[in-house]
Design a protein around this motif. Structure first.
Motif, mmCIF file in Angstrom:
data_model
loop_
_atom_site.group_PDB
_atom_site.id
_atom_site.type_symbol
_atom_site.label_atom_id
_atom_site.label_comp_id
_atom_site.label_asym_id
_atom_site.label_seq_id
_atom_site.Cartn_x
_atom_site.Cartn_y
_atom_site.Cartn_z
ATOM 1 N N VAL A 131 0.847 -1.197 0.000
ATOM 2 C CA VAL A 131 0.000 0.000 0.000
ATOM 3 C C VAL A 131 0.883 1.248 0.000
ATOM 4 C CG1 VAL A 131 -1.655 1.338 1.375
ATOM 5 C CG2 VAL A 131 -1.948 -1.150 1.119
ATOM 6 N N ARG A 132 1.915 1.219 0.836
ATOM 7 C CA ARG A 132 2.785 2.372 1.010
ATOM 8 C C ARG A 132 3.671 2.611 -0.215
ATOM 9 N NH1 ARG A 132 5.294 0.381 5.411
ATOM 10 N NH2 ARG A 132 7.136 -0.167 4.215
ATOM 11 N N GLU A 133 4.354 1.544 -0.656
ATOM 12 C CA GLU A 133 5.351 1.721 -1.716
ATOM 13 C C GLU A 133 4.750 1.783 -3.102
ATOM 14 O OE1 GLU A 133 8.515 -1.112 -1.791
ATOM 15 O OE2 GLU A 133 9.166 -0.560 0.238
ATOM 16 N N TYR A 134 3.717 1.005 -3.338
ATOM 17 C CA TYR A 134 3.178 0.909 -4.694
ATOM 18 C C TYR A 134 1.864 1.664 -4.858
ATOM 19 C CZ TYR A 134 6.555 -2.909 -5.212
ATOM 20 O OH TYR A 134 7.697 -3.663 -5.261
ATOM 21 N N GLY A 135 1.337 2.192 -3.740
ATOM 22 C CA GLY A 135 0.081 2.927 -3.825
ATOM 23 C C GLY A 135 -1.110 2.054 -4.153
ATOM 24 N N LEU A 136 -1.039 0.755 -3.812
ATOM 25 C CA LEU A 136 -2.170 -0.134 -4.102
ATOM 26 C C LEU A 136 -3.290 0.096 -3.085
ATOM 27 C CD1 LEU A 136 -0.461 -3.586 -4.799
ATOM 28 C CD2 LEU A 136 -0.960 -1.742 -6.404
ATOM 29 N N SER A 137 -4.509 -0.268 -3.477
ATOM 30 C CA SER A 137 -5.599 -0.232 -2.504
ATOM 31 C C SER A 137 -5.366 -1.365 -1.510
ATOM 32 C CB SER A 137 -6.939 -0.433 -3.213
ATOM 33 O OG SER A 137 -7.021 -1.761 -3.703
ATOM 34 N N ALA A 138 -5.947 -1.238 -0.313
ATOM 35 C CA ALA A 138 -5.776 -2.273 0.705
ATOM 36 C C ALA A 138 -6.313 -3.605 0.170
ATOM 37 C CB ALA A 138 -6.509 -1.889 1.984
ATOM 38 N N TYR A 139 -7.410 -3.518 -0.593
ATOM 39 C CA TYR A 139 -7.996 -4.751 -1.113
ATOM 40 C C TYR A 139 -7.034 -5.465 -2.075
ATOM 41 C CZ TYR A 139 -10.908 -8.038 -3.574
ATOM 42 O OH TYR A 139 -11.395 -9.194 -4.124
ATOM 43 N N ASP A 140 -6.528 -4.709 -3.066
ATOM 44 C CA ASP A 140 -5.614 -5.316 -4.036
ATOM 45 C C ASP A 140 -4.367 -5.877 -3.345
ATOM 46 O OD1 ASP A 140 -7.358 -4.695 -5.999
ATOM 47 O OD2 ASP A 140 -6.117 -3.163 -6.980
ATOM 48 N N ALA A 141 -3.839 -5.108 -2.400
ATOM 49 C CA ALA A 141 -2.636 -5.553 -1.692
ATOM 50 C C ALA A 141 -2.935 -6.857 -0.957
ATOM 51 C CB ALA A 141 -2.168 -4.482 -0.719
ATOM 52 N N GLY A 142 -4.111 -6.920 -0.339
ATOM 53 C CA GLY A 142 -4.504 -8.122 0.394
ATOM 54 C C GLY A 142 -4.583 -9.335 -0.515
ATOM 55 N N VAL A 143 -5.143 -9.144 -1.708
ATOM 56 C CA VAL A 143 -5.261 -10.249 -2.660
ATOM 57 C C VAL A 143 -3.865 -10.730 -3.078
ATOM 58 C CG1 VAL A 143 -5.995 -10.860 -4.999
ATOM 59 C CG2 VAL A 143 -7.514 -9.534 -3.516
ATOM 60 N N LEU A 144 -2.971 -9.777 -3.334
ATOM 61 C CA LEU A 144 -1.646 -10.139 -3.845
ATOM 62 C C LEU A 144 -0.763 -10.813 -2.801
ATOM 63 C CD1 LEU A 144 -0.858 -7.015 -6.045
ATOM 64 C CD2 LEU A 144 -1.499 -9.295 -6.835
ATOM 65 N N VAL A 145 -0.931 -10.459 -1.524
ATOM 66 C CA VAL A 145 -0.038 -11.038 -0.513
ATOM 67 C C VAL A 145 -0.546 -12.368 0.058
ATOM 68 C CG1 VAL A 145 0.818 -8.766 0.168
ATOM 69 C CG2 VAL A 145 -0.978 -9.864 1.522
#
Lengths: 485, 95
Positions: A316-330
């Motif tokens: 979220v911090r480094e790539y500016g992703l939404s919390a949702y997208d970041a959650g899916v990717l991790v």
């Protein structure tokens, strides 16, 4: 997030805790040198210790201890430097010793917590009560012979971590979210492969209900055999509703063990408390108490990988992703790594979108996981570069992506071979635009009243160029020609 | 500590020992005397005494994570009263 069961006499609340058995990733068993390999010929991964032969002594596999400590640290839990192995006594044919070596009064890991994310975007802490090490039992096969049971001791003695949560779960969805999160943490740590189908991650649920607003706990039942993510929510919800029905009709919930029948979607009684086991725990005289050096724990702490929560926050911090997208990717470490390899030096949000919509879709349809993805991260990155550079339209990029997924080839080669390079040359597009406008005088009339109709014209030009035209340029040219027409 | 026939019968059942009805009274008396003796030991004040967990002050022998054993099915199954296709055969344990 509030989940209640509306009964006839009022609203009821669920109170649920989970007991998870996670098979430790190790080469050898917890107390013997036999292999932990899954799926071997029956009774070929058995040492005399695992078969309970008289006079055999258990010797602790230190790597399994390390794995338990690593897991405890990943669960933000207290590591107990002093723990004791005890004998849990019961008779069953797949338990050759007549006792299971487990930990009881002094587990290796104490209180911790796991953060879960819910569908409404909120997060919640689920408390971990403890984690202890124990050996697995063998496997009973009841359906091969009509009048006898077969025993395979390959699994006997394999190290398990039993993880117990606090009764913090208030909705079936929370139980599923917890299991997904726990599975991700275990897989990140490399301490359990999380494979529910092969039984390396198993879940039992303790379920009770109480009136909304009540602080007292109701009588609970334990549901066994909830062995897929899909069934966890169903089993808990079914059991909670069953208890509400009993209580509302004036009955009492019996404290008992129930089995979830996944085919019928119901739970049924296995044994009631009167027949409940009395395990008569006592310290195993064959094993000394386990005392850990604080430096050993600190070494493991220093070697912990970045865990899902930290990685998500960083995305979220480094790539500016939404919390949702970041959650899916991790959720899977391999996916997160794949994303980072593709996103380096690019518009990370676009990369994330492509992975979540296009790549996951294609992988799903092909029944593949990311480890066997035919496209390499750099190749997807290059495809997005082509779009960014204006060489490829978004629509064509999807076609190229499909070919890449099919063949594993580089996007540049596909674009060149199929002549898919976007036409950005006004001179080449001008005659087509002119023709489309000339051929459709009635649409031109409509355009005068409603300029939005330009979209229809863009579509016609794109069709005529088989998607190769640059849409912005087409729009510009169209506007010019339509004004003149 | 009081001990009754039912408790003794239950302990026997848990240990899978068949105790004939007529032996229960005798056993109850014997076990009760042992427990009485334990009660007597409990009178000693051990408040300040660390429990003894080992006879000698040694660190436990530990094993590295290496496969060093197993793959000896014949030996493992040798004493089995019944076997089938590499499995132990036991009486049916589910209905």
């Amino acid at each position: 997030m509030s989940w209640v069961i509306e009964g006839e006499t009022g609203a009821w609340e669920l109170v649920c805790g989970l007991e998870i058995h996670a098979q430790v990733i190790s080469k050898a068993k917890l107390f013997s040198g036999a292999s932990t390999e899954f799926g071997a010929e029956p009774n070929t991964r058995v040492s005399p210790v695992d078969a309970g032969m008289p006079g055999m002594l258990p010797v602790l596999n230190m790597f399994c201890v390390e794995q338990a400590v690593r897991t405890g640290l990943g669960l933000r839990a207290r590591i107990n430097l002093f723990s004791v192995f005890e004998r849990k006594n019961y008779f069953y044919p797949d338990l050759p010793n007549g006792y299971q070596i487990s930990q009881y009064a002094h587990p290796i890991v104490g209180r911790g917590s796991v953060t879960i994310e819910l569908s409404d975007g909120t997060t919640k802490e689920i408390g971990i009560t403890r984690l202890h090490l124990e050996m697995d039992a063998g496997k009973s096969i009841h359906d091969r012979l009509p009048d006898a049971t077969l025993i395979d001791l390959n699994r006997s003695g394999v190290a398990l971590m039993e993880i117990v949560t606090e009764p913090d779960i208030r909705a079936p969805e929370e139980a599923v979210a917890f299991m997904r999160k726990l599975r991700a943490i275990l897989r990140y740590l490399g301490t359990c492969d999380g494979n529910m189908e092969e039984g390396s991650l198993r879940c039992d649920a303790n379920v009770s209900v109480r009136r909304v607003g009540s602080a007292e706990l109701g009588t609970r039942t334990e549901i066994k055999n909830v062995n897929s993510m899909r069934f966890i929510a169903r089993a808990i919800e079914y059991e909670a509703r069953r208890q509400v029905e009993i209580l509302e009709s004036g009955g009492v919930v019996e404290q008992e063990t129930r089995l979830f029948d996944d085919r019928r979607g119901v739970t049924r009684s296995m044994r009631t408390k009167e027949e409940a086991h009395d395990y008569r725990y006592f310290p195993d005289p064959d094993l000394l108490p386990l005392e850990l050096d604080p430096a050993f724990v600190e070494r493991i702490r220093a070697s912990l990988p970045e865990l899902p929560d930290e990685k998500k926050a960083r995305f979220v911090r480094e790539y500016g992703l939404s919390a949702y997208d970041a959650g899916v990717l991790v959720a899977e470490r391999e996916v997160a790594d794949w994303f980072e390899a593709a996103a380096r030096g690019r518009d990370a949000k676009k990369v994330a979108n492509w992975i979540i919509t296009e790549l996951f879709g294609a992988l799903n349809r092909a029944g593949l996981d990311i480890g066997r993805c035919p496209i390499r991260p750099q190749q997807l990155g290059r495809l997005l570069d082509l779009v960014e550079e204006g060489k490829l339209s978004g629509r064509l990029a999807k076609d190229v992506f499909a070919v890449m997924f099919e063949t594993g080839r580089d996007p540049d080669a596909i674009v060149e071979e199929r002549g898919l390079v976007q036409v950005t040359d006004a001179a080449a597009l001008e005659p087509i635009v002119e023709r489309v406008v000339a051929e459709n005088p009635r649409q031109v009339e409509t355009y005068r009243k409603n300029p939005k109709v330009i979209g229809w014209f863009v579509g016609q030009v794109m069709k005529a160029t088989r998607g190769k035209a640059n849409p912005q340029l087409v729009q510009e040219l169209l506007r010019k020609h339509l004004e003149r027409a | 500590m009081a001990l009754d026939r039912e408790t003794v019968a239950r302990i026997a059942r848990l240990a899978r020992i068949a105790v004939p009805e007529e032996e229960l009274d005798g056993l109850t008396g014997e076990l009760a005397r042992i427990l009485e003796w334990i009660d007597q030991l409990q009178e000693v004040d051990t408040e300040e005494v660390e429990p003894m967990r080992r006879v000698m002050d040694i660190t436990p022998h530990l094993r590295a994570d290496e496969v060093t054993d197993g793959d000896c099915r014949e030996a493992i199954l040798k004493n089995a009263p019944k076997r089938f296709d590499g499995y132990f055969v036991v009486p049916k344990v589910v209905e």
